[in-house]
Scaffold this active site. Structure first.
Site, PDB file in Angstrom:
ATOM      1  N   TRP A 102       7.111   1.131   8.970  1.00  0.00           N
ATOM      2  CA  TRP A 102       6.650   0.529   7.709  1.00  0.00           C
ATOM      3  C   TRP A 102       6.928  -0.968   7.682  1.00  0.00           C
ATOM      4  O   TRP A 102       6.146  -1.739   7.110  1.00  0.00           O
ATOM      5  CB  TRP A 102       7.268   1.242   6.505  1.00  0.00           C
ATOM      6  CG  TRP A 102       6.763   2.648   6.388  1.00  0.00           C
ATOM      7  CD1 TRP A 102       7.463   3.797   6.564  1.00  0.00           C
ATOM      8  CD2 TRP A 102       5.405   3.055   6.100  1.00  0.00           C
ATOM      9  NE1 TRP A 102       6.649   4.902   6.408  1.00  0.00           N
ATOM     10  CE2 TRP A 102       5.380   4.465   6.128  1.00  0.00           C
ATOM     11  CE3 TRP A 102       4.214   2.373   5.840  1.00  0.00           C
ATOM     12  CZ2 TRP A 102       4.208   5.197   5.887  1.00  0.00           C
ATOM     13  CZ3 TRP A 102       3.048   3.096   5.602  1.00  0.00           C
ATOM     14  CH2 TRP A 102       3.066   4.493   5.628  1.00  0.00           C
ATOM     15  N   ASP A 172      11.085  -3.510   0.473  1.00  0.00           N
ATOM     16  CA  ASP A 172      10.306  -2.287   0.273  1.00  0.00           C
ATOM     17  C   ASP A 172      11.336  -1.165   0.124  1.00  0.00           C
ATOM     18  O   ASP A 172      11.952  -0.741   1.103  1.00  0.00           O
ATOM     19  CB  ASP A 172       9.404  -2.054   1.491  1.00  0.00           C
ATOM     20  CG  ASP A 172       8.672  -0.715   1.430  1.00  0.00           C
ATOM     21  OD1 ASP A 172       8.876   0.041   0.460  1.00  0.00           O
ATOM     22  OD2 ASP A 172       7.895  -0.428   2.372  1.00  0.00           O
ATOM     23  N   LYS A 196       7.898   9.185  -4.330  1.00  0.00           N
ATOM     24  CA  LYS A 196       9.075   9.799  -3.702  1.00  0.00           C
ATOM     25  C   LYS A 196      10.138  10.061  -4.774  1.00  0.00           C
ATOM     26  O   LYS A 196      10.364  11.193  -5.160  1.00  0.00           O
ATOM     27  CB  LYS A 196       9.595   8.924  -2.585  1.00  0.00           C
ATOM     28  CG  LYS A 196       8.530   8.707  -1.488  1.00  0.00           C
ATOM     29  CD  LYS A 196       8.929   7.616  -0.544  1.00  0.00           C
ATOM     30  CE  LYS A 196       7.775   7.111   0.276  1.00  0.00           C
ATOM     31  NZ  LYS A 196       7.203   8.069   1.204  1.00  0.00           N
TER      32      LYS A 196
END
Ligand code: PMP
Length: 360
Positions: A102, A172, A196
């Site tokens: 990511w 992030d 999430k």
């Protein structure tokens, strides 16, 4: 009610059962309105109330200082990979800490707007560690330093927030927001996809220091300018109202539980149960540096892809689902987000013991 499984997916993932039950109760008519939240105008009083309360709850549980805005923006964390450089990259320079898949995706987006420098990386070790970063390693001319504070695929997390001096730190935090305390004042921006620890898929939460709002690079579309969303209290256009509503229920659930410090304790207990089982196992192993282990995403392998697959298939039959690792790395992964109860982890540990006995 149909029986529920323990879902170890990395996201979208399990939501707290009391949240789903409350949403079910309010599904057809919300608060005496005779309408579902999904059917209401985003300009209506109940929806503005829900959005305001969601922001207030997030500010309270995360202890967000007054000089930060909370924005809800569609496009998930992925759109933030582009919005961050579009809004911040005036010197056309960004520093990234590379901690896996990511982080790389985020860095690739910034490359469209200037020079991306790798300030620290653990690529040579297969991203098993969080590389150390101190102020001397940061380019003082950089527009921001980007970290992926929890790495969903490689199962690592920053346990210390790096000091980047005057260069804004952007994180992030998609896969660990609300799981343990984060000192917001150390960041320029924290962003996280909702699906999430916060709610269903449909938006990212962006927590941004006010001085970083309003100076995007030339050509930035109106919708991708943070100022647009800040000025309109995240209601510039029709927002994902139902997603915001579920986030509110999740935040109420979290607050009632004792907030983030209480959640952290439960998360540490869950992670310890699973890591202890893996560390004491003869067939499973986790190769992440112990100090950098994620509390949310526990990755493990047997070393034999066929045995990994057998594990995933048999666990599924026992009501323990989505235990496969990300396609980029294979192996196994159990995501233990806030909504995963301790009983779910205990059930997984018992299943692992049984599997190990049968597959020695
Ligand atoms: N960053 C991290 C750390 C992630 O785990 C994910 C999704 N798993 C993303 C970004 C991408 O999020 P989205 O699908 O919301 O764009």
């Amino acid at each position: 009610m149909e029986e529920r499984v323990f879902n170890f997916s990395s996201g979208p993932s399990q939501l707290p059962l009391p949240v789903l039950e409350k949403a079910q109760k309010e599904l057809v008519s919300y608060g005496g309105t005779g309408m579902s939240v999904m059917e209401m105008s985003h300009r209506s009083k109940p929806i503005i109330g829900i959005a305001d309360e969601t922001v207030a709850l997030l500010r309270e549980v995360m202890n967000i200082p007054d000089n930060y805005k909370v924005l809800f923006i569609q496009g998930g964390a992925t759109l933030q990979f582009a919005m961050v450089p579009m809004n911040l990259m005036k010197n056309k320079k960004a520093d990234f800490v590379m901690t896996g898949y990511w982080a790389k995706k985020a860095a690739d987006q910034s490359k469209a707007y200037g020079t991306v420098r790798v300030a620290a990386t653990d690529e040579a070790n297969g991203y098993k560690n969080i590389p150390r970063l101190d102020k001397s390693m940061v380019d003082p001319q950089a527009d921001f330093v980007h970290i992926t504070s929890n790495n969903t695929i490689y199962g690592t997390r920053f346990t210390e927030i790096p000091d980047t001096g005057d260069v804004p730190l952007v994180a992030d935090a998609s896969s660990h927001i609300l799981s343990e305390p984060l000192d917001v004042s150390k960041f320029g921006i924290i962003y996280a996809g909702a699906q999430k620890n916060m709610g269903p898929a449909g938006m990212a939460t962006v927590i941004i220091r006010e001085d970083l709002i309003g100076t995007p690079i030339e050509g930035t579309p109106v919708y991708l300018n943070y100022k647009t969303h800040a000025d309109a209290e995240s209601m510039y256009n029709t927002p994902p109202v139902y997603c915001i509503y579920i986030c509110k229920l999740v935040l109420e659930w979290l607050k009632n539980l004792g907030g983030i410090p209480a959640m952290q304790k439960i998360n540490e207990e869950k992670a310890k149960l699973l890591y202890d089982q893996i560390d004491n196992s003869k067939i499973f192993r986790n190769e992440v540096a112990v100090k950098d282990r994620s509390l949310m995403n526990v990755i493990f392998v047997t070393g034999n892809p066929d045995l990994d697959k057998k594990f995933v298939d048999e666990a599924k039959k026992a009501g323990l689902i989505t235990l496969n690792g990300h396609k980029a790395v294979g192996g196994l992964r159990a995501s233990l987000y806030n909504a995963m109860p301790v009983e779910g982890v205990k059930a997984l540990v018992e299943f692992m013991k049984k599997f190990e006995m049968e597959n020695k």
